[in-house]
Design a protein around this motif. Structure first.
Motif, PDB file in Angstrom:
ATOM      1  N   GLU A 124       0.856  -1.186   0.000  1.00  0.00           N
ATOM      2  CA  GLU A 124       0.000   0.000   0.000  1.00  0.00           C
ATOM      3  C   GLU A 124       0.891   1.235   0.000  1.00  0.00           C
ATOM      4  OE1 GLU A 124      -3.983   1.743   2.224  1.00  0.00           O
ATOM      5  OE2 GLU A 124      -3.441  -0.376   2.436  1.00  0.00           O
ATOM      6  N   SER A 126       2.553   4.948  -1.734  1.00  0.00           N
ATOM      7  CA  SER A 126       2.065   6.272  -2.118  1.00  0.00           C
ATOM      8  C   SER A 126       1.663   6.233  -3.591  1.00  0.00           C
ATOM      9  CB  SER A 126       3.155   7.321  -1.895  1.00  0.00           C
ATOM     10  OG  SER A 126       4.300   7.015  -2.662  1.00  0.00           O
ATOM     11  N   ALA A 127       0.990   7.285  -4.047  1.00  0.00           N
ATOM     12  CA  ALA A 127       0.563   7.357  -5.449  1.00  0.00           C
ATOM     13  C   ALA A 127       0.255   8.799  -5.814  1.00  0.00           C
ATOM     14  CB  ALA A 127      -0.665   6.486  -5.685  1.00  0.00           C
ATOM     15  N   TYR A 130      -4.816   8.747  -5.997  1.00  0.00           N
ATOM     16  CA  TYR A 130      -5.055   7.726  -4.975  1.00  0.00           C
ATOM     17  C   TYR A 130      -6.516   7.733  -4.527  1.00  0.00           C
ATOM     18  CZ  TYR A 130      -4.369   5.166  -0.541  1.00  0.00           C
ATOM     19  OH  TYR A 130      -4.432   4.259   0.490  1.00  0.00           O
ATOM     20  N   LYS A 132      -9.055   5.425  -1.828  1.00  0.00           N
ATOM     21  CA  LYS A 132      -9.202   4.339  -0.848  1.00  0.00           C
ATOM     22  C   LYS A 132     -10.633   4.317  -0.331  1.00  0.00           C
ATOM     23  CE  LYS A 132      -7.165   2.153   3.208  1.00  0.00           C
ATOM     24  NZ  LYS A 132      -6.036   2.159   4.181  1.00  0.00           N
ATOM     25  N   PHE A 168      -3.689   4.445  -8.076  1.00  0.00           N
ATOM     26  CA  PHE A 168      -3.802   3.376  -7.083  1.00  0.00           C
ATOM     27  C   PHE A 168      -5.177   3.440  -6.413  1.00  0.00           C
ATOM     28  CE2 PHE A 168      -1.586   1.514  -3.044  1.00  0.00           C
ATOM     29  CZ  PHE A 168      -2.131   0.264  -3.318  1.00  0.00           C
TER      30      PHE A 168
END
Length: 220
Positions: A124, A126-127, A130, A132, A168
């Motif tokens: 998991e 960084s991006a 992103y 989630k 991500f």
């Protein structure tokens, strides 16, 4: 009467001064107000004050635009231009449309990713883009997302830790990527981790700027 008029005039000046200060940010520049957004409507990042010159840091403006559009299930449009930014966090009920010639240009500095992902792990990570635990998100159009992964800050060798992915999604559902180009990631290009109902159609991936430049990773 003159004294009363003078008092009223002074009060008016004080009120005007307070209002002027409240409409500026800490740097003394005018604050960017959130423009009116219709439910399920469309609005451009330019309306929020973004600059597509490839060098202005648009992070705060773009994040504000993302948050505001998600609240109205609206489409946020990136017109032609290069929009430099640090990491951006997606919200539910949001569409990002990148017009032809539009580029979301990621920061080339690893430290700026480390700062907002202090608890990143080897999986998991960084991006630049992103999401989630979000749902009903679509990224589409003929534009591109460029991570500037060839920058010196990201050159950590094969399996080098701490490099950001380009796009991500973690624990998300009803996600669509359509027609956009993903390029120059510092690590994996596009990763879906424990996601449900994902649609990927017509995208172009060209990422050869670093080690471990996987194109599309899907993990249960």
């Amino acid at each position: 009467m003159k004294a009363q008029f003078l008092i009223i005039y002074i009060i008016a000046l004080l009120l005007f001064s307070c209002c002027s200060k409240s409409s500026a940010n800490d740097n003394g520049h005018p604050a960017t107000d959130i423009p009116a957004i219709a439910v399920n409507g469309r609005i451009t990042v330019l309306d929020f004050g973004a600059r597509g010159d490839g060098k202005t840091d648009n992070t705060d403006v773009l994040q504000k635009a993302i948050d505001a559009c998600a609240a109205k299930s609206a489409t946020l449009v990136f017109p032609k231009g290069s929009y430099y930014t640090r990491p951006l966090f997606l919200r539910s009920n949001l569409t990002l449309q990148l017009d032809e010639g539009a580029v979301i240009l990621g920061s080339p500095h690893k430290s700026e990713y480390d700062k907002v992902f202090p608890n990143a792990t080897s999986i998991e990570t960084s991006a630049l883009i992103y999401g989630k635990n979000v749902h009903d998100v679509k990224i589409s159009g003929k534009g591109k997302i460029d991570g500037q992964g060839g920058s010196a800050s990201f050159q950590l060798g094969n399996d080098g830790k701490g490099r950001p992915k380009l796009v991500f999604f973690v624990g998300c559902r009803n996600i669509t990527l359509e027609n956009i180009e993903l390029t120059n990631s510092a690590f994996w290009t596009c990763h879906f981790l424990v996601c449900d109902s994902v649609k990927v159609k017509g995208i172009k991936i060209y990422s050869h700027s670093n080690w471990n430049n996987d194109g599309l990773d899907i993990d249960a």
